[in-house]
Design a protein around this motif. Sequence first.
Motif, short mmCIF file in Angstrom:
data_model
loop_
_atom_site.label_atom_id
_atom_site.label_comp_id
_atom_site.label_asym_id
_atom_site.label_seq_id
_atom_site.Cartn_x
_atom_site.Cartn_y
_atom_site.Cartn_z
N GLU A 19 -9.98 -17.71 -20.73
CA GLU A 19 -9.31 -16.52 -20.48
C GLU A 19 -8.36 -16.85 -20.83
O GLU A 19 -7.31 -17.33 -20.77
CB GLU A 19 -9.34 -15.97 -19.41
N SER A 20 -7.58 -16.61 -21.88
CA SER A 20 -6.14 -16.82 -22.44
C SER A 20 -4.79 -15.62 -21.56
O SER A 20 -5.39 -14.87 -21.63
CB SER A 20 -5.45 -16.77 -24.08
N ILE A 21 -4.56 -16.66 -21.21
CA ILE A 21 -2.77 -16.08 -20.91
C ILE A 21 -1.67 -16.37 -21.44
O ILE A 21 -0.06 -16.66 -21.33
CB ILE A 21 -2.24 -16.44 -18.66
N ILE A 22 -1.76 -16.41 -22.52
CA ILE A 22 -0.44 -16.35 -23.76
C ILE A 22 0.16 -15.55 -23.55
O ILE A 22 -0.69 -13.85 -23.99
CB ILE A 22 -1.35 -17.50 -25.18
N PRO A 23 0.89 -15.13 -23.59
CA PRO A 23 1.71 -13.77 -23.88
C PRO A 23 1.82 -13.28 -25.37
O PRO A 23 1.90 -13.93 -25.62
CB PRO A 23 3.88 -13.41 -23.53
N ASP A 24 1.69 -12.02 -25.09
CA ASP A 24 1.57 -10.82 -26.62
C ASP A 24 0.48 -10.95 -27.42
O ASP A 24 -0.02 -10.51 -28.09
CB ASP A 24 2.80 -11.76 -27.79
N SER A 71 -0.87 -23.18 -17.22
CA SER A 71 0.14 -21.53 -16.59
C SER A 71 1.08 -21.85 -18.09
O SER A 71 1.27 -23.29 -18.44
CB SER A 71 0.11 -21.24 -15.56
N ASP A 72 2.29 -21.17 -18.80
CA ASP A 72 3.00 -20.77 -19.16
C ASP A 72 3.36 -21.84 -18.25
O ASP A 72 4.62 -21.64 -17.55
CB ASP A 72 3.30 -19.40 -19.18
N SER A 73 4.62 -22.85 -18.46
CA SER A 73 5.40 -24.19 -18.61
C SER A 73 6.96 -23.67 -18.19
O SER A 73 7.35 -24.25 -18.47
CB SER A 73 5.23 -25.47 -18.33
N GLY A 74 7.08 -22.00 -19.00
CA GLY A 74 8.30 -22.19 -19.18
C GLY A 74 9.00 -21.27 -20.43
O GLY A 74 8.28 -21.18 -21.33
N ILE A 120 -3.99 -21.12 -20.34
CA ILE A 120 -5.16 -20.65 -20.11
C ILE A 120 -6.04 -20.52 -18.77
O ILE A 120 -4.94 -21.60 -18.24
CB ILE A 120 -6.46 -21.52 -20.75
N PHE A 121 -6.95 -19.63 -18.34
CA PHE A 121 -8.03 -19.94 -17.19
C PHE A 121 -8.83 -20.27 -17.53
O PHE A 121 -9.91 -19.50 -18.05
CB PHE A 121 -7.08 -18.25 -16.23
#
Length: 144
Positions: free
Chosen positions: A25-30, A122-125, A132-133
């Motif tokens: 599952e994507s946790i990429i913004p937008d 997770s997004d590192s900054g 991704i999860f």
Amino acid sequence: MLATTIFAQEDLKPEFEVKVITSVESIIPDGLGRSRLISANDKRDYKKFTSTQSEDDNTRNTSKRKDIRVKDFEETKLLNFYNVAGIRFQNIAANDAVISSKLTTMISEGWDLIFVTSAVESDSGEKDGNGIFITRYIFKRKID
């Protein structure tokens, strides 16, 4: 006299089979990522891609990536955790419903869910924007 039958080890079949289902599952913004539920239909024998290392023998396995790759798999679309406005809880609920449907189907087909494991990258900054999860559902079923 009592007759005794001796079975060769290679004649013994495994009593159970194992199947792994993976959700990504994507946790990429937008909402730019891709989210999927993946299930391989093709089987692989890990022994073909394994080597044993020792002090006396450090020969590496020379398998080609194309031989390991599985092209016969089931891919179920899931929704991304984020959309343009931010985290979307309806998408998470929708993914839960789809994943529950898959798990229920597997259980009705005789599979037992024996283990679940998950991880996050997770997004590192500010300059990353990726993540991704991932969850792996591990099933077993008695072979008839």
